[in-house]
Design an enzyme around this catalytic site. Structure first.
Site, PDB file in Angstrom:
ATOM      1  N   THR A  13       5.264   1.988   4.852  1.00 47.59           N
ATOM      2  CA  THR A  13       5.685   0.910   5.757  1.00 47.59           C
ATOM      3  C   THR A  13       7.084   0.379   5.463  1.00 47.59           C
ATOM      4  O   THR A  13       7.836   0.074   6.387  1.00 47.59           O
ATOM      5  CB  THR A  13       4.662  -0.251   5.654  1.00 47.59           C
ATOM      6  OG1 THR A  13       3.417   0.220   6.158  1.00 47.59           O
ATOM      7  CG2 THR A  13       5.089  -1.456   6.447  1.00 47.59           C
ATOM      8  N   THR A 161      -5.696  -1.378  -7.585  1.00 48.28           N
ATOM      9  CA  THR A 161      -6.467  -1.027  -6.398  1.00 48.28           C
ATOM     10  C   THR A 161      -5.991  -1.894  -5.239  1.00 48.28           C
ATOM     11  O   THR A 161      -5.564  -3.036  -5.454  1.00 48.28           O
ATOM     12  CB  THR A 161      -7.988  -1.164  -6.667  1.00 48.28           C
ATOM     13  OG1 THR A 161      -8.701  -0.570  -5.595  1.00 48.28           O
ATOM     14  CG2 THR A 161      -8.440  -2.601  -6.830  1.00 48.28           C
TER      15      THR A 161
HETATM   16  N1  ASP Z   1      -0.073   3.369   6.475  1.00 47.94           N
HETATM   17  C1  ASP Z   1       0.974   2.860   5.618  1.00 47.94           C
HETATM   18  C2  ASP Z   1       1.123   3.811   4.442  1.00 47.94           C
HETATM   19  O1  ASP Z   1       0.294   3.799   3.570  1.00 47.94           O
HETATM   20  C3  ASP Z   1       0.643   1.488   5.146  1.00 47.94           C
HETATM   21  C4  ASP Z   1       1.660   0.833   4.260  1.00 47.94           C
HETATM   22  O2  ASP Z   1       2.596   1.405   3.762  1.00 47.94           O
HETATM   23  O3  ASP Z   1       1.528  -0.404   4.040  1.00 47.94           O
HETATM   24  O4  ASP Z   1       2.036   4.599   4.418  1.00 47.94           O
END
Ligand code: ASP
Length: 337
Positions: A13, A161
């Site tokens: 993200t 976690t």
């Molecule tokens: N779907 C994203 C990932 O794990 C979620 C994130 O980065 O917060 O790449």
């Protein structure tokens, strides 16, 4: 002299942009964004080199080969840098952190995984603090293991976690004290050394994609259905049990399956569905049959660490017996006995 840190961008993200079907990583985008962050130009910052992996991934798509590629990028640059910060998606960050803690044998430098819940391109992004503080911690020379920084908390990588799908304090390590907390200043907490492997020379152990399974126990589970799954085709099985390692019905129908799996060379590790606390096989009549059938205790290991450890031990080519013994040993801070 200034410390040199290598920033490795794997996706997630933090560097995503909005596409037609939701957020997705975009090659070449993040490096430009980083140039607009004033904190990164501060004299307090370590010297920084940026490396972007290809392809960038949503971490839900990460698998064993991607862990190997990250490990290889770190190993290639190991001598040239004082530490590494790995930008990564949050969904499987704890798995990658656990995997790297086993793969980077004899590690004596910081490797900090971080990312964000809100992309840097959006208002209120948590990415700036997560990135800037990770870089400062990596440059401090105070932590020399694989760790995960998020929302003001520095956690041991193989104990972390993901606790929240949408909160900014998204990670914790309920079975291990935090390594540091970042408020107005960064407070490093006394922490147990992560294991005995500091004496070893640094080397990378890449992982083989051996078949691993996770089975979550639930009320009414019909164990015989899993008979076809637990064959020699599945090398490692993590059983996520109730509480301190308990399964329903004294596990009568599961025991022959575990025995068969063990004979076929599989290893069954017992973990708890509770995020906090430890498995104690034999504490209840509902758990002692598991030990008798040949399952091993994962003690207070997370499912993430148990999965990564099974990949690691099978990749080392050890016998089933040796893997059973080592699953119950603390190799690099992943469990408390
Ligand atoms: N779907 C994203 C990932 O794990 C979620 C994130 O980065 O917060 O790449």
């Amino acid at each position: 002299m200034k410390k040199r840190i290598c920033l490795i961008h794997t996706g997630g993200t933090i560097g995503m942009v909005k596409g037609e079907n939701g957020y997705l990583p975009m090659a070449g985008y993040l490096e430009g964004v980083l140039k607009t962050i004033p904190d990164l130009k501060s004299p307090e910052m370590p010297e920084l080199d940026f490396y972007e992996m290809s392809p960038l991934l949503d971490s839900s798509d990460m698998a064993v080969d991607d862990w190997n590629r990250i490990g290889e990028e770190i190993a290639k640059r190991y001598e040239g840098y004082d530490g590494f910060v790995v930008l990564h998606g949050t969904d499987t960050m704890a798995y990658t952190a656990a995997a790297l803690s086993f793969m980077l044998e004899g590690l004596k430098k910081p490797v900090i995984l971080t990312g964000s819940q809100i992309p840097l391109c959006e208002i209120r992004s948590d990415g700036v603090d997560n990135l800037v503080t990770s870089l400062l911690i990596a440059g401090s020379g105070k932590v020399d293991e694989v760790s995960l920084y998020f929302g003001g908390r520095l956690l041991r990588g193989n104990r972390a976690t993901k606790m929240s799908a949408d909160g900014l304090l998204a990670f914790d390590s309920p079975n291990c004290p935090r390594l540091a907390e970042a408020g107005i200043s960064v407070r490093y907490l006394p922490y147990a050394k992560s294991g005995e492997r500091k004496n070893e020379e640094f080397s990378l152990c890449t992982l083989k994609n051996v078949p691993i399974g996770v089975l979550k126990i639930f009320p009414g589970i019909n164990f015989p259905i899993f008979d076809t799954l637990m064959t020699e085709k599945l090398k490692g099985i993590v059983l996520e049990t109730f509480g301190a390692g308990n399964i329903p019905g004294e596990g009568k129908s599961l025991l022959p399956i575990i025995k068969k799996a063990f004979k076929a060379g599989s290893v069954v590790a017992v973990c708890s569905q509770c995020p906090q606390g430890t498995v104690t096989l034999g504490a209840y009549a509902t758990s002692s049959p598991l030990a008798k059938a040949g399952a091993v205790s994962g003690y207070d290991m997370t499912t993430e660490a148990s999965v990564a450890k099974l990949y690691y031990l099978f990749s080392k080519g050890y016998s089933t017996e040796k893997i059973k013994i080592l699953m119950e040993e603390n190799l690099c801070g992943e469990l408390t006995k």
